[in-house]
Design an enzyme around this catalytic site. Structure first.
Site, PDB file in Angstrom:
ATOM      1  CB  SER A  81      27.152  14.345  40.169  1.00 39.32           C
ATOM      2  OG  SER A  81      25.758  14.198  40.034  1.00 39.32           O
ATOM      3  CD  GLU A 122      24.217  23.443  43.655  1.00 42.63           C
ATOM      4  OE1 GLU A 122      25.041  22.916  44.399  1.00 42.63           O
ATOM      5  OE2 GLU A 122      22.981  23.389  43.844  1.00 42.63           O
ATOM      6  CD1 TRP A 172      26.198  16.929  55.086  1.00 42.68           C
ATOM      7  CD2 TRP A 172      26.023  17.558  57.234  1.00 42.68           C
ATOM      8  NE1 TRP A 172      27.474  16.966  55.613  1.00 42.68           N
ATOM      9  CE2 TRP A 172      27.397  17.344  56.931  1.00 42.68           C
ATOM     10  CE3 TRP A 172      25.675  17.964  58.517  1.00 42.68           C
ATOM     11  CZ2 TRP A 172      28.408  17.538  57.871  1.00 42.68           C
ATOM     12  CZ3 TRP A 172      26.683  18.140  59.462  1.00 42.68           C
ATOM     13  CH2 TRP A 172      28.039  17.922  59.139  1.00 42.68           C
ATOM     14  CE  LYS A 173      21.385  18.627  48.194  1.00 40.05           C
ATOM     15  NZ  LYS A 173      21.021  18.376  46.820  1.00 40.05           N
ATOM     16  CG  HIS A 215      19.504  23.897  46.200  1.00 41.88           C
ATOM     17  ND1 HIS A 215      18.811  22.877  45.608  1.00 41.88           N
ATOM     18  CD2 HIS A 215      20.793  23.481  46.301  1.00 41.88           C
ATOM     19  CE1 HIS A 215      19.642  21.874  45.369  1.00 41.88           C
ATOM     20  NE2 HIS A 215      20.861  22.217  45.782  1.00 41.88           N
TER      21      HIS A 215
HETATM   22  P1  13P Z   1      24.954  16.406  44.826  1.00 45.98           P
HETATM   23  O1  13P Z   1      26.369  16.657  45.248  1.00 45.98           O
HETATM   24  O2  13P Z   1      24.324  15.260  45.535  1.00 45.98           O
HETATM   25  O3  13P Z   1      24.825  16.309  43.337  1.00 45.98           O
HETATM   26  O4  13P Z   1      24.096  17.686  45.279  1.00 45.98           O
HETATM   27  C1  13P Z   1      24.519  18.943  44.860  1.00 45.98           C
HETATM   28  C2  13P Z   1      23.675  19.972  45.473  1.00 45.98           C
HETATM   29  O5  13P Z   1      22.481  20.001  45.294  1.00 45.98           O
HETATM   30  C3  13P Z   1      24.340  20.938  46.350  1.00 45.98           C
HETATM   31  O6  13P Z   1      23.529  22.011  46.647  1.00 45.98           O
END
Ligand code: 13P
Length: 265
Positions: free
Chosen positions: A218, A169, A12-13, A97
């Site tokens: 995504s 990622e 959820w950042k 990240h």
């Molecule tokens: P999204 O799923 O919004 O692309 O984000 C991926 C992410 O940064 C997970 O750490």
């Protein structure tokens, strides 16, 4: 074997409030009581919501932190120790990240130190690895993956049976990144195969086969199956789509389909 590696992480950042993190956690727990999964589902709330969320957890969802400081013994304003995270019953911590690499200039050395600290304290790091757009465009993806992983391997080499998860990622495929392009599932899988091979070279076949390698970038309820059904994609580290209840439930449904042991031959 693959279904045993399956995991789903929703991060959820800094996007959900404390109250929204609590209500999402309650709703997800209720959903998983009704529809249990064979794979692990983990929530990664903002740091301020960690304690409130932890009070709701009943052992169904696991708890993941989004950061930790690399040394418990220095005074470091604003940071969070591994021991704090353990006090909260946290199992995983996201490290490396791309957003922190971009905005906070965290480099491979800091990432490696944090990984070492997490493992030393018995937390499993979710180690984010992936190239930036410029690397991708200039054909440097393999070199970046190799060097990012090498710096982590260097600090884990002397740990017996280290517990960690890798998240591949590509920074350019994150939905909120500058480029926000699609990384096709087969391309992502090719990079997962490379990561597993590098892990195999260091720790052997059985260890590599047990290692969970997540994809992040995504992933949505609509495309998650395409990623999770790839041979070496063992689940997702999902941002935006996990930040709504319908989105998270859709991701769980896709993972339930893809990690069904009956599908494996
Ligand atoms: P999204 O799923 O919004 O692309 O984000 C991926 C992410 O940064 C997970 O750490």
């Amino acid at each position: 074997m693959k279904h045993e590696r399956g995991k789903l992480f929703g991060t959820w950042k800094n996007r959900l409030s404390v109250a929204a993190s609590e209500s999402m956690t309650r709703a997800l727990e209720a959903h998983l009581v009704e529809f249990p999964t064979t794979f692990e589902v983990s929530v990664c709330p903002p740091m301020v919501a960690m304690a409130p969320v932890q009070r709701i957890l009943s052992g169904i969802l696991s708890l993941t932190a989004q950061n930790l400081v690399w040394d418990d013994d220095v005074s470091f304003t604003g940071e969070t120790n591994a021991t704090h995270l353990l006090e909260l019953g946290c199992k995983y911590v996201i490290i490396g990240h791309s957003e922190r690499r971009i905005y906070l200039r965290e480099d491979d050395e800091i990432v490696a130190r944090k990984v070492q600290t997490a493992v030393h304290h018995g937390l499993s790091p979710v180690i984010c690895i992936g190239e930036f757009y410029e690397d991708y465009k200039t054909g440097r993806t393999k070199a970046v993956i190799e060097s990012q992983l090498a710096s982590v391997i260097r600090v884990l080499r002397n740990t017996e049976n280290p517990q960690f998860v890798i998240a591949y990622e590509p920074a350019w495929a994150i939905s909120t990144s500058r480029e926000a392009l699609k990384c096709e599932p087969d391309l992502a899988n090719a990079n997962h195969l490379l990561i597993r091979e590098l892990i195999r070279n260091e720790w052997g076949h059985d260890f590599a086969e047990r290692t969970t390698i997540l994809y992040g970038g995504s992933v949505s309820p609509q495309n998650a199956r395409d990623y999770f059904l790839q041979s070496d994609i063992d689940g997702g580290l999902v941002g935006t789509a996990s930040q709504s209840l319908d989105g998270f439930k859709g991701l769980i449904a896709a993972a339930r389909y893809a990690f069904n042991p009956k599908l494996e031959v």
